[in-house]
Scaffold this motif. Sequence first.
Motif, short mmCIF file in Angstrom:
data_model
loop_
_atom_site.label_atom_id
_atom_site.label_comp_id
_atom_site.label_asym_id
_atom_site.label_seq_id
_atom_site.Cartn_x
_atom_site.Cartn_y
_atom_site.Cartn_z
N ILE A 1 0.88 -1.15 0.08
CA ILE A 1 -0.07 0.06 0.10
C ILE A 1 1.02 1.34 -0.01
O ILE A 1 1.83 1.17 0.94
N ASP A 2 0.59 2.02 -0.97
CA ASP A 2 1.48 3.44 -0.84
C ASP A 2 0.22 4.76 -1.04
O ASP A 2 -0.71 4.79 -1.84
N PRO A 3 0.22 5.32 -0.02
CA PRO A 3 -0.96 6.69 0.30
C PRO A 3 -0.90 7.17 -0.93
O PRO A 3 -1.80 8.09 -1.20
N LYS A 4 0.24 7.41 -1.75
CA LYS A 4 0.45 8.45 -2.86
C LYS A 4 -0.36 7.80 -4.23
O LYS A 4 -0.62 8.44 -5.15
N ILE A 5 -0.73 6.47 -4.13
CA ILE A 5 -1.24 6.10 -5.38
C ILE A 5 -2.61 6.04 -5.08
O ILE A 5 -3.36 5.61 -4.36
N LYS A 6 -3.37 6.50 -6.29
CA LYS A 6 -4.79 6.64 -6.40
C LYS A 6 -5.41 5.29 -6.95
O LYS A 6 -4.64 4.36 -7.32
N PRO A 7 -6.67 5.18 -6.57
CA PRO A 7 -7.44 3.66 -6.96
C PRO A 7 -7.28 3.41 -8.33
O PRO A 7 -7.25 2.11 -8.58
N GLU A 8 -7.11 4.27 -9.18
CA GLU A 8 -6.88 3.99 -10.70
C GLU A 8 -5.55 3.84 -11.33
O GLU A 8 -5.40 3.86 -12.43
N GLN A 9 -4.64 3.79 -10.42
CA GLN A 9 -3.09 3.77 -10.38
C GLN A 9 -2.89 2.43 -10.09
O GLN A 9 -3.21 1.76 -9.28
N VAL A 10 -1.42 2.02 -10.67
CA VAL A 10 -0.48 1.31 -9.98
C VAL A 10 1.04 1.64 -10.44
O VAL A 10 1.03 2.25 -11.51
N ASP A 11 1.88 1.43 -9.41
CA ASP A 11 3.23 1.50 -9.80
C ASP A 11 4.04 0.12 -9.71
O ASP A 11 4.05 -0.53 -8.69
N MET A 12 4.35 -0.59 -10.99
CA MET A 12 4.98 -1.70 -10.94
C MET A 12 6.41 -1.92 -11.22
O MET A 12 6.71 -1.25 -12.25
N THR A 13 7.28 -2.71 -10.70
CA THR A 13 8.70 -3.07 -10.85
C THR A 13 8.57 -4.31 -11.11
O THR A 13 8.48 -5.17 -10.16
N ILE A 14 9.25 -4.89 -12.29
CA ILE A 14 9.62 -6.20 -12.45
C ILE A 14 10.96 -6.57 -12.39
O ILE A 14 12.00 -5.73 -13.20
N THR A 15 11.59 -7.33 -11.48
CA THR A 15 13.01 -7.51 -11.46
C THR A 15 13.27 -9.08 -11.89
O THR A 15 12.70 -9.94 -11.67
N MET A 16 14.23 -8.85 -13.09
CA MET A 16 14.64 -10.40 -13.72
C MET A 16 15.62 -11.03 -12.75
O MET A 16 16.40 -10.36 -11.98
N ASP B 1 18.45 -12.04 -13.69
CA ASP B 1 19.65 -11.58 -14.28
C ASP B 1 19.98 -10.15 -13.62
O ASP B 1 21.15 -9.55 -13.99
N GLY B 2 19.00 -9.59 -12.97
CA GLY B 2 19.39 -8.23 -12.35
C GLY B 2 18.61 -6.96 -12.85
O GLY B 2 18.51 -5.98 -12.48
N ARG B 3 18.23 -7.20 -14.44
CA ARG B 3 17.33 -6.35 -15.07
C ARG B 3 16.24 -5.78 -14.35
O ARG B 3 15.51 -6.72 -13.57
N GLN B 4 15.59 -4.57 -14.42
CA GLN B 4 14.54 -4.22 -13.97
C GLN B 4 13.56 -3.25 -14.99
O GLN B 4 14.33 -2.50 -15.82
N TYR B 5 12.33 -3.59 -14.78
CA TYR B 5 11.53 -2.83 -15.88
C TYR B 5 10.45 -2.38 -15.00
O TYR B 5 9.87 -2.95 -14.14
N HIS B 6 10.11 -1.12 -15.27
CA HIS B 6 9.16 -0.18 -14.59
C HIS B 6 7.92 0.43 -15.41
O HIS B 6 8.23 0.64 -16.51
N LYS B 7 6.82 0.29 -14.64
CA LYS B 7 5.72 0.99 -15.49
C LYS B 7 4.81 1.39 -14.31
O LYS B 7 4.22 0.96 -13.49
N PHE B 8 4.32 2.73 -14.80
CA PHE B 8 3.46 3.43 -13.62
C PHE B 8 2.17 3.51 -14.54
O PHE B 8 2.18 4.22 -15.95
N ILE B 9 1.24 3.18 -14.34
CA ILE B 9 -0.37 3.44 -14.72
C ILE B 9 -0.86 4.44 -14.33
O ILE B 9 -1.46 4.33 -13.12
N GLU B 10 -1.37 5.79 -14.79
CA GLU B 10 -1.88 6.66 -14.50
C GLU B 10 -3.24 6.30 -14.55
O GLU B 10 -4.08 6.65 -13.67
N HIS B 11 -3.73 6.09 -16.00
CA HIS B 11 -5.09 5.60 -16.31
C HIS B 11 -5.09 4.24 -16.99
O HIS B 11 -4.24 3.88 -17.80
N ALA B 12 -6.03 3.43 -16.85
CA ALA B 12 -5.94 2.07 -17.46
C ALA B 12 -6.93 1.95 -18.72
O ALA B 12 -8.17 2.72 -18.58
N VAL B 13 -7.04 1.10 -19.61
CA VAL B 13 -8.03 0.92 -20.60
C VAL B 13 -9.14 0.76 -20.10
O VAL B 13 -9.53 -0.11 -19.19
#
Length: 497
Positions: free
Chosen positions: A412-427, A429-441
């Motif tokens: 839970i992050d109090p800065k994240i709104k209900p229509e948002q998500v902040d996602m980090t995928i760690t591989m 091998d150490g690589r990381q991929y990030h995606k912040f969704i402001e609004h979803a389809v």
Amino acid sequence: MTSFNRRAVLKAGALASLAATTAGFSRITMAATDAASQPASGASAGASSSGQGVTRTLARYIVGARYEDLPENVRREGTRTLLNWIGVAVGGSHHETVDRAVSALTPFSGPAQAGLLGRHERFDILNAAFINGVSSHIFDFDDTHLKTIIHPAGPVTSALLALSEYHPVSGTDFLNALVLGVETECRIGNAVYPNHYDVGWHITGTAGVFGAAAAAGKVLGLNEQEMVWALGLAASQPVGLRESFGSMNKSFNPGRAASNGLFAAILASKGYTSSDAMIEAKRGWANTISTKQDYNEITSGLGQRYEAALNTYKPFACGIVIHPAIDAAIQLRNEYGLKADQIASIDLKVHPLVIELTGKKTPRIGLEGKFSVYHSVAVAIIEGAAGERQYSDRAVQDPAVIALRDRVSATIDPKIKPEQVDMTITMKDGRQYHKFIEHAVGSLEVPMSNQQLEAKFLDLVAGILPDSQARELINACWNVEKLANAAQIARLGVARA
């Protein structure tokens, strides 16, 4: 047309900007709905902010509202609501839940008055309304009024379609009644949300019964006093608790709201009375089941602002609060060609409602998977989709999905709104991929297009209705206003011998 390809819809770059799909879960909705929620000038006279005269004011509006007065955008959204509902109802028609309901009720059903979408059985209109309502909600793939998280079409259209086979109604009158039913339930929902929902009521059932009563009463030609009674009888039949989520019981709620509302209208049409203030009275519906009562939401701007124009449709077959996470997962999967066995962890920052509503870490069956953000993200990464097949028992019990699900965490992050998500995928091998969704389809700002709704429809009904019949049914929904008898849609939606 090819089957609905959710992967293609969400490929990186396919959508320049996505819309706020989970705004309805927020305590204060976002900008897309703010304007619609403002009281319009010239609000209906007869009801005060204290609630006096609310039930009668609403009844008077429903009785007098004409199809010709509906704005074009409201008519258009009404047809989209109809098309989406028919697709999900046919699609869910052979789920185990529906099979069990049909088996249980067959010995007790009355005359064969109305068909069951996607099936060959015919039941009396009250039981047909119930079963079609169950069928339309079992995949959690139906429409959503984001301000209240009501699924409007289930109670309303289930009642209307069954009634249309017994009591002939033109396409224009059918569409008018559908819009009025949606308007009624969503306005009443606005008046008590979120307090009513927070204590555990399933608002689709509790408010939906009013929509079903209003729509059926409109088709039956109730006068003002009879409509007051119909709304009052609906108020006496609230149904649905959130504890049911994840079980067959959840889809019972819109089904029962449909049959209860239809039941109320039929009784009122024969002079069966009720209190004239069942919504607003001290011991009436709103005061009994909610600590919040904003009666202006019910009566302000009737015929001027339309909650029915704010309906939205899901690209994913689960609760809307999970949609941003699914969106992020599929976008990252497609953009970087991610494979589950290469992933070390998936970390989500989410609004508290995500955990409250979809925090099941170890779902056992498909219905429970719809309330697991962990399953949803894992299956979206592995299969590139989150349709009804991804919420089957097979998908939930898939060892590969379970293994990845166990590597998903949500904080839970109090800065994240209900229509948002902040996602980090760690591989690994150490690589990381990030995606912040402001609004979803799938929201108001970037709604599913008509073509996407048709593709979703065809994907849902495949294997249940022949393609030629499915396309004929789509055409009938788009052109409902031209139908001499709306029951044609019901006839096109049932399985043929």
